[in-house]
Motif scaffolding. Structure first.
Motif, PDB file in Angstrom:
ATOM      1  N   ILE A   3     -52.750 -39.947   0.324  1.00 54.70           N
ATOM      2  CA  ILE A   3     -51.579 -39.147   0.704  1.00 54.70           C
ATOM      3  C   ILE A   3     -51.321 -39.343   2.192  1.00 54.70           C
ATOM      4  N   ALA A   4     -50.106 -39.734   2.543  1.00 56.81           N
ATOM      5  CA  ALA A   4     -49.728 -39.893   3.942  1.00 56.81           C
ATOM      6  C   ALA A   4     -49.067 -38.620   4.450  1.00 56.81           C
ATOM      7  N   HIS A   5     -49.292 -38.334   5.724  1.00 54.41           N
ATOM      8  CA  HIS A   5     -48.746 -37.130   6.359  1.00 54.41           C
ATOM      9  C   HIS A   5     -47.824 -37.537   7.503  1.00 54.41           C
ATOM     10  N   ILE A   6     -46.545 -37.167   7.374  1.00 51.30           N
ATOM     11  CA  ILE A   6     -45.535 -37.417   8.398  1.00 51.30           C
ATOM     12  C   ILE A   6     -44.822 -36.098   8.697  1.00 51.30           C
ATOM     13  N   SER A   7     -44.029 -36.084   9.758  1.00 53.89           N
ATOM     14  CA  SER A   7     -43.359 -34.821  10.092  1.00 53.89           C
ATOM     15  C   SER A   7     -42.213 -35.057  11.072  1.00 53.89           C
ATOM     16  N   GLN A 201     -55.984 -33.354  15.204  1.00 51.31           N
ATOM     17  CA  GLN A 201     -56.742 -32.814  14.095  1.00 51.31           C
ATOM     18  C   GLN A 201     -57.638 -31.698  14.602  1.00 51.31           C
ATOM     19  N   ALA A 202     -58.008 -30.788  13.694  1.00 50.54           N
ATOM     20  CA  ALA A 202     -58.817 -29.635  14.075  1.00 50.54           C
ATOM     21  C   ALA A 202     -59.619 -29.157  12.876  1.00 50.54           C
ATOM     22  N   THR A 203     -60.678 -28.425  13.161  1.00 52.88           N
ATOM     23  CA  THR A 203     -61.374 -27.647  12.148  1.00 52.88           C
ATOM     24  C   THR A 203     -61.094 -26.184  12.444  1.00 52.88           C
ATOM     25  N   TRP A 204     -60.632 -25.450  11.437  1.00 54.36           N
ATOM     26  CA  TRP A 204     -60.197 -24.066  11.656  1.00 54.36           C
ATOM     27  C   TRP A 204     -60.641 -23.227  10.465  1.00 54.36           C
ATOM     28  N   VAL A 241     -53.254 -41.108   7.020  1.00 58.73           N
ATOM     29  CA  VAL A 241     -53.426 -41.393   5.597  1.00 58.73           C
ATOM     30  C   VAL A 241     -54.726 -40.744   5.156  1.00 58.73           C
ATOM     31  N   TYR A 242     -54.620 -39.843   4.176  1.00 54.07           N
ATOM     32  CA  TYR A 242     -55.770 -39.108   3.658  1.00 54.07           C
ATOM     33  C   TYR A 242     -56.242 -39.751   2.359  1.00 54.07           C
ATOM     34  N   ARG A 243     -57.523 -40.029   2.303  1.00 57.84           N
ATOM     35  CA  ARG A 243     -58.133 -40.552   1.085  1.00 57.84           C
ATOM     36  C   ARG A 243     -58.982 -39.440   0.471  1.00 57.84           C
ATOM     37  N   PHE A 244     -58.494 -38.878  -0.633  1.00 56.94           N
ATOM     38  CA  PHE A 244     -59.182 -37.805  -1.331  1.00 56.94           C
ATOM     39  C   PHE A 244     -59.979 -38.401  -2.489  1.00 56.94           C
ATOM     40  N   GLU A 245     -61.266 -38.055  -2.559  1.00 58.81           N
ATOM     41  CA  GLU A 245     -62.105 -38.533  -3.656  1.00 58.81           C
ATOM     42  C   GLU A 245     -63.287 -37.585  -3.846  1.00 58.81           C
ATOM     43  N   HIS A 252     -57.393 -41.644   8.011  1.00 55.91           N
ATOM     44  CA  HIS A 252     -57.119 -42.870   8.753  1.00 55.91           C
ATOM     45  C   HIS A 252     -55.808 -42.711   9.519  1.00 55.91           C
ATOM     46  N   THR A 253     -55.746 -43.318  10.692  1.00 54.33           N
ATOM     47  CA  THR A 253     -54.539 -43.280  11.520  1.00 54.33           C
ATOM     48  C   THR A 253     -53.809 -44.607  11.406  1.00 54.33           C
ATOM     49  N   ARG A 254     -52.519 -44.518  11.128  1.00 53.67           N
ATOM     50  CA  ARG A 254     -51.664 -45.701  11.003  1.00 53.67           C
ATOM     51  C   ARG A 254     -50.616 -45.654  12.116  1.00 53.67           C
ATOM     52  N   TYR A 255     -50.456 -46.740  12.853  1.00 55.01           N
ATOM     53  CA  TYR A 255     -49.522 -46.789  13.978  1.00 55.01           C
ATOM     54  C   TYR A 255     -48.264 -47.575  13.593  1.00 55.01           C
ATOM     55  N   VAL A 256     -47.122 -47.068  14.025  1.00 56.73           N
ATOM     56  CA  VAL A 256     -45.837 -47.734  13.810  1.00 56.73           C
ATOM     57  C   VAL A 256     -45.159 -47.859  15.166  1.00 56.73           C
ATOM     58  N   TYR A 257     -44.847 -49.080  15.562  1.00 58.66           N
ATOM     59  CA  TYR A 257     -44.149 -49.304  16.824  1.00 58.66           C
ATOM     60  C   TYR A 257     -42.652 -49.111  16.597  1.00 58.66           C
ATOM     61  N   LEU A 258     -42.096 -48.154  17.291  1.00 62.28           N
ATOM     62  CA  LEU A 258     -40.712 -47.763  17.040  1.00 62.28           C
ATOM     63  C   LEU A 258     -39.714 -48.603  17.816  1.00 62.28           C
ATOM     64  N   ASP A 259     -40.137 -49.157  18.933  1.00 67.27           N
ATOM     65  CA  ASP A 259     -39.222 -49.918  19.789  1.00 67.27           C
ATOM     66  C   ASP A 259     -39.684 -51.372  19.850  1.00 67.27           C
ATOM     67  N   ASP A 260     -38.721 -52.277  19.734  1.00 62.17           N
ATOM     68  CA  ASP A 260     -39.035 -53.713  19.776  1.00 62.17           C
ATOM     69  C   ASP A 260     -39.324 -54.155  21.216  1.00 62.17           C
TER      70      ASP A 260
END
Length: 260
Positions: A3-7, A201-204, A241-245, A252-260
């Protein structure tokens, strides 16, 4: 299961309501979506934690739906402070099981994971609240001693980032109540939020928690105690990206370069 997390896309069909939002918010949102669609192996779901649009018009949500169209997996959304309940419900009613109340809470499942989506919107304000009705709804689904793996989605984080000025504009009502529910729950629990415009990220109260960044604008890391908001920063966009098992989770952190 992945599951990917965006906002905080803040897309707009005409002009932005928020001065900080970049004028090419649509373009960068499409770039993020293209990366999600191309992710291998295929993602099982996407969590989009609020401020989907910048003004909440029907036209804004039509644009958002077009932007999200390349995603064939479920997209779980919650309203942020820039969204509008009526228009958001109309845009997603055919794909999300919203409750019958005026609040856009809903429960769904994917794999062995219970997904609980919460509405923290206070119309006309930047901060958020969990009203008594929503807290009762959540308590029924996160009972004390419950053990089922669960994922809670909301826009305004109840857990602090340490960025003082932004935390003051996060969840300002219902925080102690949700803290108790989280503390008393015994199953694996992950809480995903947005609003801060800086990934962390945090533990709460025993739960793993995270805030996703925003491609519309990103805040600098500024942990000095001050009432002033951090400045903006130009950094690659990061989503998780969350890997649930088997009740365990890897992030995992995925990077996207927004500007060329």
């Amino acid at each position: 299961m992945l599951i990917a997390h965006i906002s905080d896309f803040h897309v707009f069909s005409d002009k932005p309501e928020t001065p900080l939002v970049r004028l090419d918010a649509e373009r960068v949102a499409r770039r993020v979506v293209a990366d999600l669609a191309a992710f291998a192996p295929r993602l099982d779901a996407i969590a989009l934690t609020g401020d989907l649009t910048d003004a909440g018009s029907a036209q804004d949500y039509a644009l958002l739906q077009d932007i999200l169209a390349p995603l064939s997996m479920p997209v779980f959304v919650v309203p942020g402070n820039h969204d509008r309940r009526y228009a958001l419900r109309a845009a997603f009613a055919d794909r999300l099981p919203f409750s019958d109340s005026s609040y856009l809470n809903y429960e769904t499942r994917i794999g062995g994971l219970k997904v609980l989506a919460l509405d923290t919107l206070i119309e006309g304000r930047g901060d958020g609240a969990l009203v008594p009705e929503s807290l009762v709804w959540l308590a029924e689904r996160l009972p004390a001693g419950g053990t089922e793996p669960a994922l809670v989605l909301l826009h305004h984080p109840p857990f602090p980032s340490g960025i003082q000025s932004l935390d003051k504009a996060a969840l300002t009502a219902g925080r102690s109540e949700i803290a108790r529910l989280v503390r008393e729950y015994r199953g694996p629990l992950t809480i995903l939020a947005g609003h801060i415009h800086r990934p962390f990220q945090a533990t709460w109260n025993g739960a793993h928690c995270a805030v996703a960044g925003s491609p519309a604008f990103q805040m600098a890391l500024y942990l000095t105690p001050t009432p002033h908001e951090p400045s903006l920063v130009s950094e690659p966009y990061a989503y998780y990206v969350y890997r649930f098992e088997d009740g365990n989770v890897a992030v995992h952190t995925r990077y996207v370069y927004l500007d060329d």
